[in-house]
Design an enzyme around this catalytic site. Structure first.
Site, PDB file in Angstrom:
ATOM      1  N   ASP A 312       0.789  -1.241   0.005  1.00  6.60           N
ATOM      2  CA  ASP A 312      -0.039   0.118  -0.034  1.00  6.60           C
ATOM      3  C   ASP A 312       1.006   1.050  -0.104  1.00  6.60           C
ATOM      4  O   ASP A 312       2.053   1.157  -0.093  1.00  6.60           O
ATOM      5  CB  ASP A 312      -0.669  -0.019   1.239  1.00  6.60           C
ATOM      6  N   HIS A 313       0.314   2.327   0.338  1.00  6.85           N
ATOM      7  CA  HIS A 313       1.209   3.593   0.361  1.00  6.85           C
ATOM      8  C   HIS A 313       0.960   3.983   1.805  1.00  6.85           C
ATOM      9  O   HIS A 313      -0.057   4.527   2.206  1.00  6.85           O
ATOM     10  CB  HIS A 313       0.837   4.833  -0.391  1.00  6.85           C
ATOM     11  N   GLN A 467      -5.343   2.857   1.162  1.00  3.49           N
ATOM     12  CA  GLN A 467      -6.412   1.917   0.375  1.00  3.49           C
ATOM     13  C   GLN A 467      -5.805   1.619  -0.923  1.00  3.49           C
ATOM     14  O   GLN A 467      -6.650   1.592  -1.740  1.00  3.49           O
ATOM     15  CB  GLN A 467      -7.669   2.442   0.549  1.00  3.49           C
ATOM     16  N   HIS A 468      -4.690   1.718  -1.388  1.00 10.08           N
ATOM     17  CA  HIS A 468      -3.984   1.369  -2.544  1.00 10.08           C
ATOM     18  C   HIS A 468      -3.364  -0.171  -2.634  1.00 10.08           C
ATOM     19  O   HIS A 468      -2.049  -0.125  -2.516  1.00 10.08           O
ATOM     20  CB  HIS A 468      -3.199   2.469  -2.910  1.00 10.08           C
ATOM     21  N   ILE A 469      -4.374  -0.779  -2.349  1.00 13.22           N
ATOM     22  CA  ILE A 469      -3.830  -2.361  -1.853  1.00 13.22           C
ATOM     23  C   ILE A 469      -3.444  -3.068  -3.305  1.00 13.22           C
ATOM     24  O   ILE A 469      -4.258  -3.393  -4.225  1.00 13.22           O
ATOM     25  CB  ILE A 469      -5.006  -3.107  -1.652  1.00 13.22           C
TER      26      ILE A 469
END
Length: 534
Positions: A312-313, A467-469
């Site tokens: 993720d970030h 939430q950049h999975i």
């Protein structure tokens, strides 16, 4: 609708990637069935749920929870669906319903930078992709045209054609921040799938300022629109269909999938080609659940790579009060950012990052803050106006390197259908820690340039998920270190493809949806090419 039992292509997951892949296949003449674990809910109902929610800061407030297709819930009393193995919590937030998680996104549609595809070759860190920027450039544009994307033309990602949509006009907040930070910091328009004019039967943005968690007028593109377009193209959609097992023959060719409806009645669907297009956590879970004598550790997992390299970030933020009133809260929530720290030789030493500048209304958070400080009455009203009009909020997006020990496995818990829930193991490495230190230096410079007071940083050592999975189904040339090939096809199964953010080997420094959609459209072309030559 009568249950469909067979199709040329069976797509599991009806989010933005699965829907646009399915649409492209259907328009080319393929019969396509798309199975979605969650329900079908109209936008009007979602808007109404959000309007009547007491918790406007909860981006999941509009989206119904079901025990039959549970999604993560992060409240003190929740028996959370995700089991955390640590050492750092991976507080993923996603939606299981028709249209998927992009219902509540910021509509940011950034292209990766060319060097993001070759970090190992250029900087000696991370992984090289099995494809280059040039391999995906045309698909980036195809996705931008479908979604009506606009933004700054000089973000560092080469373009052969201009954006199909003009940007939404900059708010006063954005204009003043841009002027005050220049020339040391270049503030650029976010690349977003948001209408600045009537497009695709939907209106232009009118600045409601609740793009997250739901655009009330559909000026912002999302997976629900993608699913509707797939259906219009002829895709058959079954909702409340929870796929729990994938079936194969002796050669490893996928022959069928089995799903439960919400009454736990089992159904079987056959097909020629199968595509797993759930999110990176749910897709990995399904593959790990689909064990057999031939594949005891799950499908596509002969070398043990399914679920690994979860990324993720990791993010830290800062808020402060500027020395002039700039009035955040008018126009899109996420209009602009600073991208000059996304690439450079420093990537050999620490994580690159992008800085998001929020235009969200600060009234609610400022009011809570002032009540806790003891303000009341007329003084409360006066101080809310003063602080909320000056409050600036920034958050970064740090690149996290792929690590096989960051992973999704199956927990010992079961959901209401008796299916195992995900277990997540995640840690933050020194590359991110060093990038965090570099970010804080930039925050200090920005705050000083804007005359900041009342500066508040994220708690030391605490990271939030963006939430950049990504990861868990990584594409690659070598089956020993990846799950799929360069087109998203499983190394172990000739007719099983993956679509979505899970196939991305690295996470870069920008929101990942555009890249995932572009890859899905490229996968659709590969499937069609094989059909033609079959």
């Amino acid at each position: 609708m009568k249950n469909i039992t067979s199709a040329d292509v069976v797509v599991i997951g009806a989010g933005i990637c699965g829907s646009l892949l399915a649409r492209k296949l259907a328009l080319a003449g393929q019969s396509v069935l798309m199975l979605e674990a969650g329900p079908r809910v109209a936008r009007g109902e979602l808007v109404n749920r959000y309007r009547h929610s007491a918790f406007k800061s909860d981006f999941m407030a509009p989206y119904p929870f079901s025990e039959m297709a549970p999604h993560p819930v992060f409240t003190p009393e929740a028996n959370n669906y995700l089991e955390q193995g640590g050492p750092h919590p991976f507080q993923a937030q996603y939606i299981r319903m028709l249209g998927g998680t992009s219902w509540h996104w910021a509509a940011q549609m950034w292209r990766f930078l060319p060097n993001d595809f070759r970090t190992q070759s250029v900087y000696g860190v991370g992984k090289d992709w099995p494809i280059s920027y040039d391999d995906i450039e045309a698909y980036y544009y195809e996705a931008e045209v479908i979604t009506g994307t606009g933004g700054s033309p000089d973000t560092g990602s080469p373009r052969k054609q201009p954006f199909p949509m003009d940007r939404v006009p900059a708010s006063y907040f954005q204009q003043r921040i841009t002027e005050r930070l220049a020339p040391a910091f270049k503030v650029e328009d976010d690349c977003t799938a948001r209408n600045s004019r009537s497009f695709d039967g939907r209106p232009a943005c009118c600045g409601n300022n609740n793009c997250m968690p739901v655009c009330p007028i559909d000026a912002q593109y999302h997976g629900g629109i993608a699913a509707a377009s797939a259906e219009q193209a002829g895709v058959q959609i079954l909702t409340e269909a929870v796929v729990y097992r994938i079936e194969h023959d002796a050669q490893g060719v996928i022959t069928a999938v089995h799903y439960y409806d919400w009454n736990k009645t089992s159904h079987k669907v056959t097909g020629k080609t199968f595509v797993i297009a759930a999110n990176a956590i749910e897709s990995a879970k399904l593959l790990l659940m689909s064990t057999s004598t031939q594949f005891p550790d799950g499908l596509a997992n002969r070398t043990g790579q399914v679920g690994r390299n979860l990324t993720d970030h990791p993010a830290i933020g800062v808020t402060f009060d500027m020395d002039e009133a700039v009035w955040p809260g008018r126009g899109p929530v996420s209009p602009c950012s600073i991208g000059q720290f996304r690439d450079g030789d420093f990537r050999k030493e620490h994580a690159p990052f992008r800085l998001d500048i929020s235009n969200a209304s600060q009234v609610a958070s400022v009011t809570k803050e002032l009540i806790q400080e003891g303000f009341h009455g007329a003084k409360l009203d006066e101080t809310i106006l003063h602080r909320a009009s000056r409050r600036v909020s920034l958050k970064n997006a740090l690149e996290q390197l792929p690590d096989p020990e960051n992973r999704v496995t199956l927990s010992g818990k079961k959901d209401a259908l008796g299916l195992p829930t995900p277990h997540l193991s995640w840690h933050i490495d020194d590359y991110v820690i060093k990038g965090t230190a570099a970010t804080k230096l930039r925050y200090e410079e920005i705050a000083a340039q804007l005359g900041a007071t009342n500066i508040k940083h994220s708690k030391a050592g605490a990271f939030s998920n963006r939430q950049h999975i990504t990861g868990t189904l990584s594409m690659g040339k070598d089956a020993a270190s990846s799950v799929t090939d360069a087109f998203g096809r499983a190394h172990d199964h000739p007719n099983l493809y993956m679509a979505g953010t899970g196939v991305m080997p690295t996470v870069g420094t920008c929101n990942v949806t555009l890249t995932a959609v572009a890859l899905a459209l490229r996968t659709a072309d590969q499937i069609l090419a094989e059909v033609i030559h079959a």
